[in-house]
Enzyme design. Structure first.
Site, PDB file in Angstrom:
ATOM      1  N   ASP A 207       0.811  -1.222   0.000  1.00  0.00           N
ATOM      2  CA  ASP A 207       0.000   0.000   0.000  1.00  0.00           C
ATOM      3  C   ASP A 207       0.842   1.270   0.000  1.00  0.00           C
ATOM      4  OD1 ASP A 207      -2.388  -1.542   0.096  1.00  0.00           O
ATOM      5  OD2 ASP A 207      -2.136  -1.749   2.271  1.00  0.00           O
ATOM      6  N   ARG A 208       2.057   1.154  -0.494  1.00  0.00           N
ATOM      7  CA  ARG A 208       2.991   2.285  -0.566  1.00  0.00           C
ATOM      8  C   ARG A 208       3.353   2.848   0.816  1.00  0.00           C
ATOM      9  NH1 ARG A 208       3.632   0.143  -4.778  1.00  0.00           N
ATOM     10  NH2 ARG A 208       3.931   1.148  -6.776  1.00  0.00           N
TER      11      ARG A 208
END
Length: 229
Positions: A207-208
């Protein structure tokens, strides 16, 4: 924007390209990077990550992107090979008349980034750059293949040349010049050492929400902090 520019690169969805770091395979099982990983300094972890890249058989695991600034203050980058790691810093070699060496002579600071995307690892080293002692250059030079030694003599690195044929002719001329004898270190060629003032470790996560740990030197001490992705 010109109407003939294809923002998707001939139909490829560049905007949609992404890797879900930390979501699959062995990397998903790797512990989260935290400040304790550099408690003993920046060098041990960099060596561990470099060795992991070697064991994974990544191409040119010692390659790094070196950033300098030109006389107009504009950034310039190129890929070079790290040829040594020590507490003193990151070692690489070049023609001292090359663009990068001239830029570093005028503004002796640089950043070097190692990127090992398949391992979700990246390290950026920033600091002052200086020439190494000639004995360090001599030791490395003696380990280079003969063809690479001749190439160093033949190439006026970064300078324009009319054709590939002219470049090949310069290499042949260098071969004739030295024959089968020892090839000395060119006076315009040698090592440069990037002395770290800050070192950032990046670990890709889902999810970065990547992990970023930066060690910064101040007054002879290293301060370690976590950065937001």
């Amino acid at each position: 924007m010109a109407s003939d520019i294809d923002p998707t690169n001939r139909g490829r969805d560049l905007a949609g390209m992404r890797v879900g770091y930390g979501e699959r395979g062995a990397r998903a099982e790797e512990p989260h990077l935290d400040a304790d990983a550099v408690a003993d300094g920046w060098l041990p972890l960099l060596r561990v990550w470099l060795e992991a890249a070697v064991e994974a058989e990544l191409p040119e695991p010692n390659a790094m992107t070196l950033a300098t600034v030109d006389h107009d203050g504009r950034p310039r980058t190129r890929t070079v090979l790290c040829k040594g790691l020590s507490e003193d810093g990151v070692l690489f070699f070049t023609n001292y008349d090359s663009d990068k060496a001239r830029q570093l002579a005028a503004s002796p600071y640089a950043a070097a980034t190692f990127t090992w995307a398949p391992l979700a690892h990246q390290v950026t080293v920033c600091g002052r750059v200086e020439k190494v002692d000639p004995t360090v250059t001599e030791e490395y030079w003696s380990s280079r293949p003969r063809g690479s030694q001749l190439g160093a003599w033949a190439s006026r690195q970064s300078r324009p040349i009319a054709s590939r044929a002219d470049l090949d002719a310069a290499l042949v001329e260098a071969g004739h010049r030295f024959g089968s004898g020892r090839i000395p270190v060119p006076p315009f060629w040698g090592g440069l050492l990037l002395r770290p003032e800050s070192v950032e470790f990046w670990q890709g996560r889902a999810d970065r929400m990547h992990n970023r740990i930066r060690a910064t030197q101040a007054d002879g001490r290293w301060r370690v902090e976590r950065l937001q992705p």
